[in-house]
Design a protein around this motif. Structure first.
Motif, PDB file in Angstrom:
ATOM      1  N   LEU A 216       0.856  -1.182   0.000  1.00 49.34           N
ATOM      2  CA  LEU A 216       0.000   0.000   0.000  1.00 49.34           C
ATOM      3  C   LEU A 216       0.894   1.234   0.000  1.00 49.34           C
ATOM      4  N   THR A 217       0.634   2.172  -0.906  1.00 58.02           N
ATOM      5  CA  THR A 217       1.408   3.411  -0.948  1.00 58.02           C
ATOM      6  C   THR A 217       0.457   4.603  -0.946  1.00 58.02           C
ATOM      7  N   ILE A 218       0.907   5.699  -0.325  1.00 56.43           N
ATOM      8  CA  ILE A 218       0.134   6.938  -0.306  1.00 56.43           C
ATOM      9  C   ILE A 218       0.607   7.810  -1.465  1.00 56.43           C
ATOM     10  N   ASN A 219      -0.313   8.153  -2.341  1.00 53.96           N
ATOM     11  CA  ASN A 219       0.025   8.970  -3.493  1.00 53.96           C
ATOM     12  C   ASN A 219       0.448  10.381  -3.066  1.00 53.96           C
ATOM     13  N   ASP A 220       1.547  10.869  -3.679  1.00 56.44           N
ATOM     14  CA  ASP A 220       2.073  12.210  -3.430  1.00 56.44           C
ATOM     15  C   ASP A 220       2.358  12.457  -1.952  1.00 56.44           C
ATOM     16  N   PHE A 250      -6.118 -10.193   7.452  1.00 57.04           N
ATOM     17  CA  PHE A 250      -5.188  -9.495   8.338  1.00 57.04           C
ATOM     18  C   PHE A 250      -5.589  -8.031   8.408  1.00 57.04           C
ATOM     19  N   ARG A 251      -5.831  -7.549   9.609  1.00 56.06           N
ATOM     20  CA  ARG A 251      -6.159  -6.128   9.817  1.00 56.06           C
ATOM     21  C   ARG A 251      -5.002  -5.459  10.541  1.00 56.06           C
ATOM     22  N   MET A 252      -4.492  -4.395   9.951  1.00 55.77           N
ATOM     23  CA  MET A 252      -3.370  -3.686  10.552  1.00 55.77           C
ATOM     24  C   MET A 252      -3.817  -2.952  11.819  1.00 55.77           C
ATOM     25  N   ASP A 253      -2.951  -2.954  12.822  1.00 52.00           N
ATOM     26  CA  ASP A 253      -3.236  -2.205  14.052  1.00 52.00           C
ATOM     27  C   ASP A 253      -2.070  -1.314  14.452  1.00 52.00           C
ATOM     28  N   GLU A 254      -1.076  -1.161  13.558  1.00 53.01           N
ATOM     29  CA  GLU A 254       0.076  -0.298  13.824  1.00 53.01           C
ATOM     30  C   GLU A 254       0.215   0.715  12.692  1.00 53.01           C
ATOM     31  N   TYR A 255       0.156   1.992  13.030  1.00 52.83           N
ATOM     32  CA  TYR A 255       0.245   3.074  12.050  1.00 52.83           C
ATOM     33  C   TYR A 255       1.266   4.091  12.559  1.00 52.83           C
ATOM     34  N   TYR A 256       2.199   4.481  11.685  1.00 54.07           N
ATOM     35  CA  TYR A 256       3.303   5.332  12.119  1.00 54.07           C
ATOM     36  C   TYR A 256       3.409   6.564  11.236  1.00 54.07           C
ATOM     37  N   SER A 257       3.830   7.676  11.838  1.00 52.67           N
ATOM     38  CA  SER A 257       3.933   8.936  11.116  1.00 52.67           C
ATOM     39  C   SER A 257       5.181   9.015  10.241  1.00 52.67           C
ATOM     40  N   ASN A 258       6.120   8.090  10.393  1.00 56.31           N
ATOM     41  CA  ASN A 258       7.324   8.089   9.557  1.00 56.31           C
ATOM     42  C   ASN A 258       7.240   7.045   8.443  1.00 56.31           C
ATOM     43  N   VAL A 259       6.045   6.557   8.141  1.00 55.18           N
ATOM     44  CA  VAL A 259       5.847   5.527   7.126  1.00 55.18           C
ATOM     45  C   VAL A 259       4.912   6.063   6.043  1.00 55.18           C
ATOM     46  N   ILE A 260       5.304   5.898   4.769  1.00 54.20           N
ATOM     47  CA  ILE A 260       4.420   6.290   3.674  1.00 54.20           C
ATOM     48  C   ILE A 260       4.099   5.129   2.738  1.00 54.20           C
ATOM     49  N   SER A 261       4.718   3.977   2.951  1.00 56.39           N
ATOM     50  CA  SER A 261       4.390   2.771   2.192  1.00 56.39           C
ATOM     51  C   SER A 261       4.369   1.590   3.144  1.00 56.39           C
TER      52      SER A 261
END
Length: 299
Positions: A216-220, A250-261
């Motif tokens: 999964l990637t965040i565009n721009d 699988f459901r993600m439960d970890e989200y980080y502000s230094n990750v964009i992909s």
């Protein structure tokens, strides 16, 4: 080979680029040619004009040992989608397309309800997809919601050999190259229940492919200062393509502000059996950076 004109602004420039993109990217890299693998949103929708590599010279038939030829006029690499009538690609130097001088603001992403996840696994868990029977076909279905209206995610699949690299640029399936050379893997957007889907037909899969990584990637993300701390409810569920019964989720439960992909998961071949691995690990690389990580040539 992907021609990628520069469109990023903000924190990334020609001085910071080498620290962002992986050192394994092949070919020339500069400030004019790296960013537009990340597409611009079109009014918040996931509709794209898809540019598909078809009939590339040297592309292998199923169950053969050859790979498609790399680059050259007879087998051009996949290109970012272009839409002559869309203002969302303003400022990009795509050939054969008239570009508008203005770019509309991104509309909020409509929230979606997470479907029932019947056979969930936790991060790091691995399990066989088809126990006691031949592997046939699956649908890898993806969904997410976003707290920031500018967050526009895309799903990509990297088909890797035993060395952990794509055999050729054509073995990277995403919104701009929707079919693998052997026609075993296809990309689908705007799904009714999920947001995007990767369909895999194992009997057609080239025997050199040992792993398929879902990203999964965040565009721009660099230009708009977006990150996975703004994402929620991201999941992957794998269905039997014949019955649509869930095999694993699988459901993600970890989200980080230094990750964009995010490498959300993968299917891989082990002792003749296709298994699923729940990864859930992220990196501070955009789609172009991930291409270099997996051996897709970016110039």
């Amino acid at each position: 080979m992907f021609p990628i004109p520069m469109h990023t602004k903000g924190t990334i420039d020609c001085n910071t680029l080498p620290s962002i993109n992986d050192s394994h990217i092949q070919g020339a890299k500069n400030a004019q040619n790296i960013e537009s693998l990340n597409r611009s949103s079109q009014n918040g929708n996931v509709a794209h004009t898809q540019t598909i590599r078809s009939g590339a010279a040297g592309a292998p038939a199923a169950n053969t040992s050859s790979y498609p030829e790399r680059a050259g006029a007879a087998a051009p690499g996949a290109r970012c989608p272009r839409n002559p009538s869309s203002a969302s690609h303003a400022g990009r130097s795509f050939p054969d397309a008239h570009m508008s001088d203005t770019q509309p603001a991104t509309a909020p992403l409509s929230p979606k309800t997470i479907p029932p996840l019947l056979h969930p696994v936790r991060k790091g868990q691995k399990m066989a997809l088809f126990t006691g029977q031949p592997s046939h076909a699956i649908h890898a279905c993806f969904g997410w919601n976003a707290g920031n209206p500018q967050c526009d995610l895309d799903v990509s699949a990297f088909l890797l050999n035993e060395n952990g690299k794509v055999p050729d640029d054509a073995w990277f399936v995403f919104y701009g190259q929707t079919v693998s050379p052997d026609k075993s893997v296809t990309f689908h957007s705007d799904e009714k229940t999920d947001r995007e889907k990767i369909a895999i037909h194992f009997p057609k899969l080239h025997p050199s492919i040992r792993k398929i990584v879902f990203v999964l990637t965040i565009n721009d993300a660099f230009a708009k200062k977006l990150h996975f701390g703004m994402i929620k409810d991201a999941y992957l569920r794998i269905l039997d393509a014949g019955t649509e019964a869930e095999l694993v989720s699988f459901r993600m439960d970890e989200y980080y502000s230094n990750v964009i992909s995010m490498m959300i998961g993968e299917v891989y071949l082990h002792n003749g059996i296709w298994k699923f691995n729940a990864i859930g690990n992220g990196v501070a690389k955009d789609l172009a950076g991930l291409c270099g990580l997996y051996g897709v040539e970016v110039t």
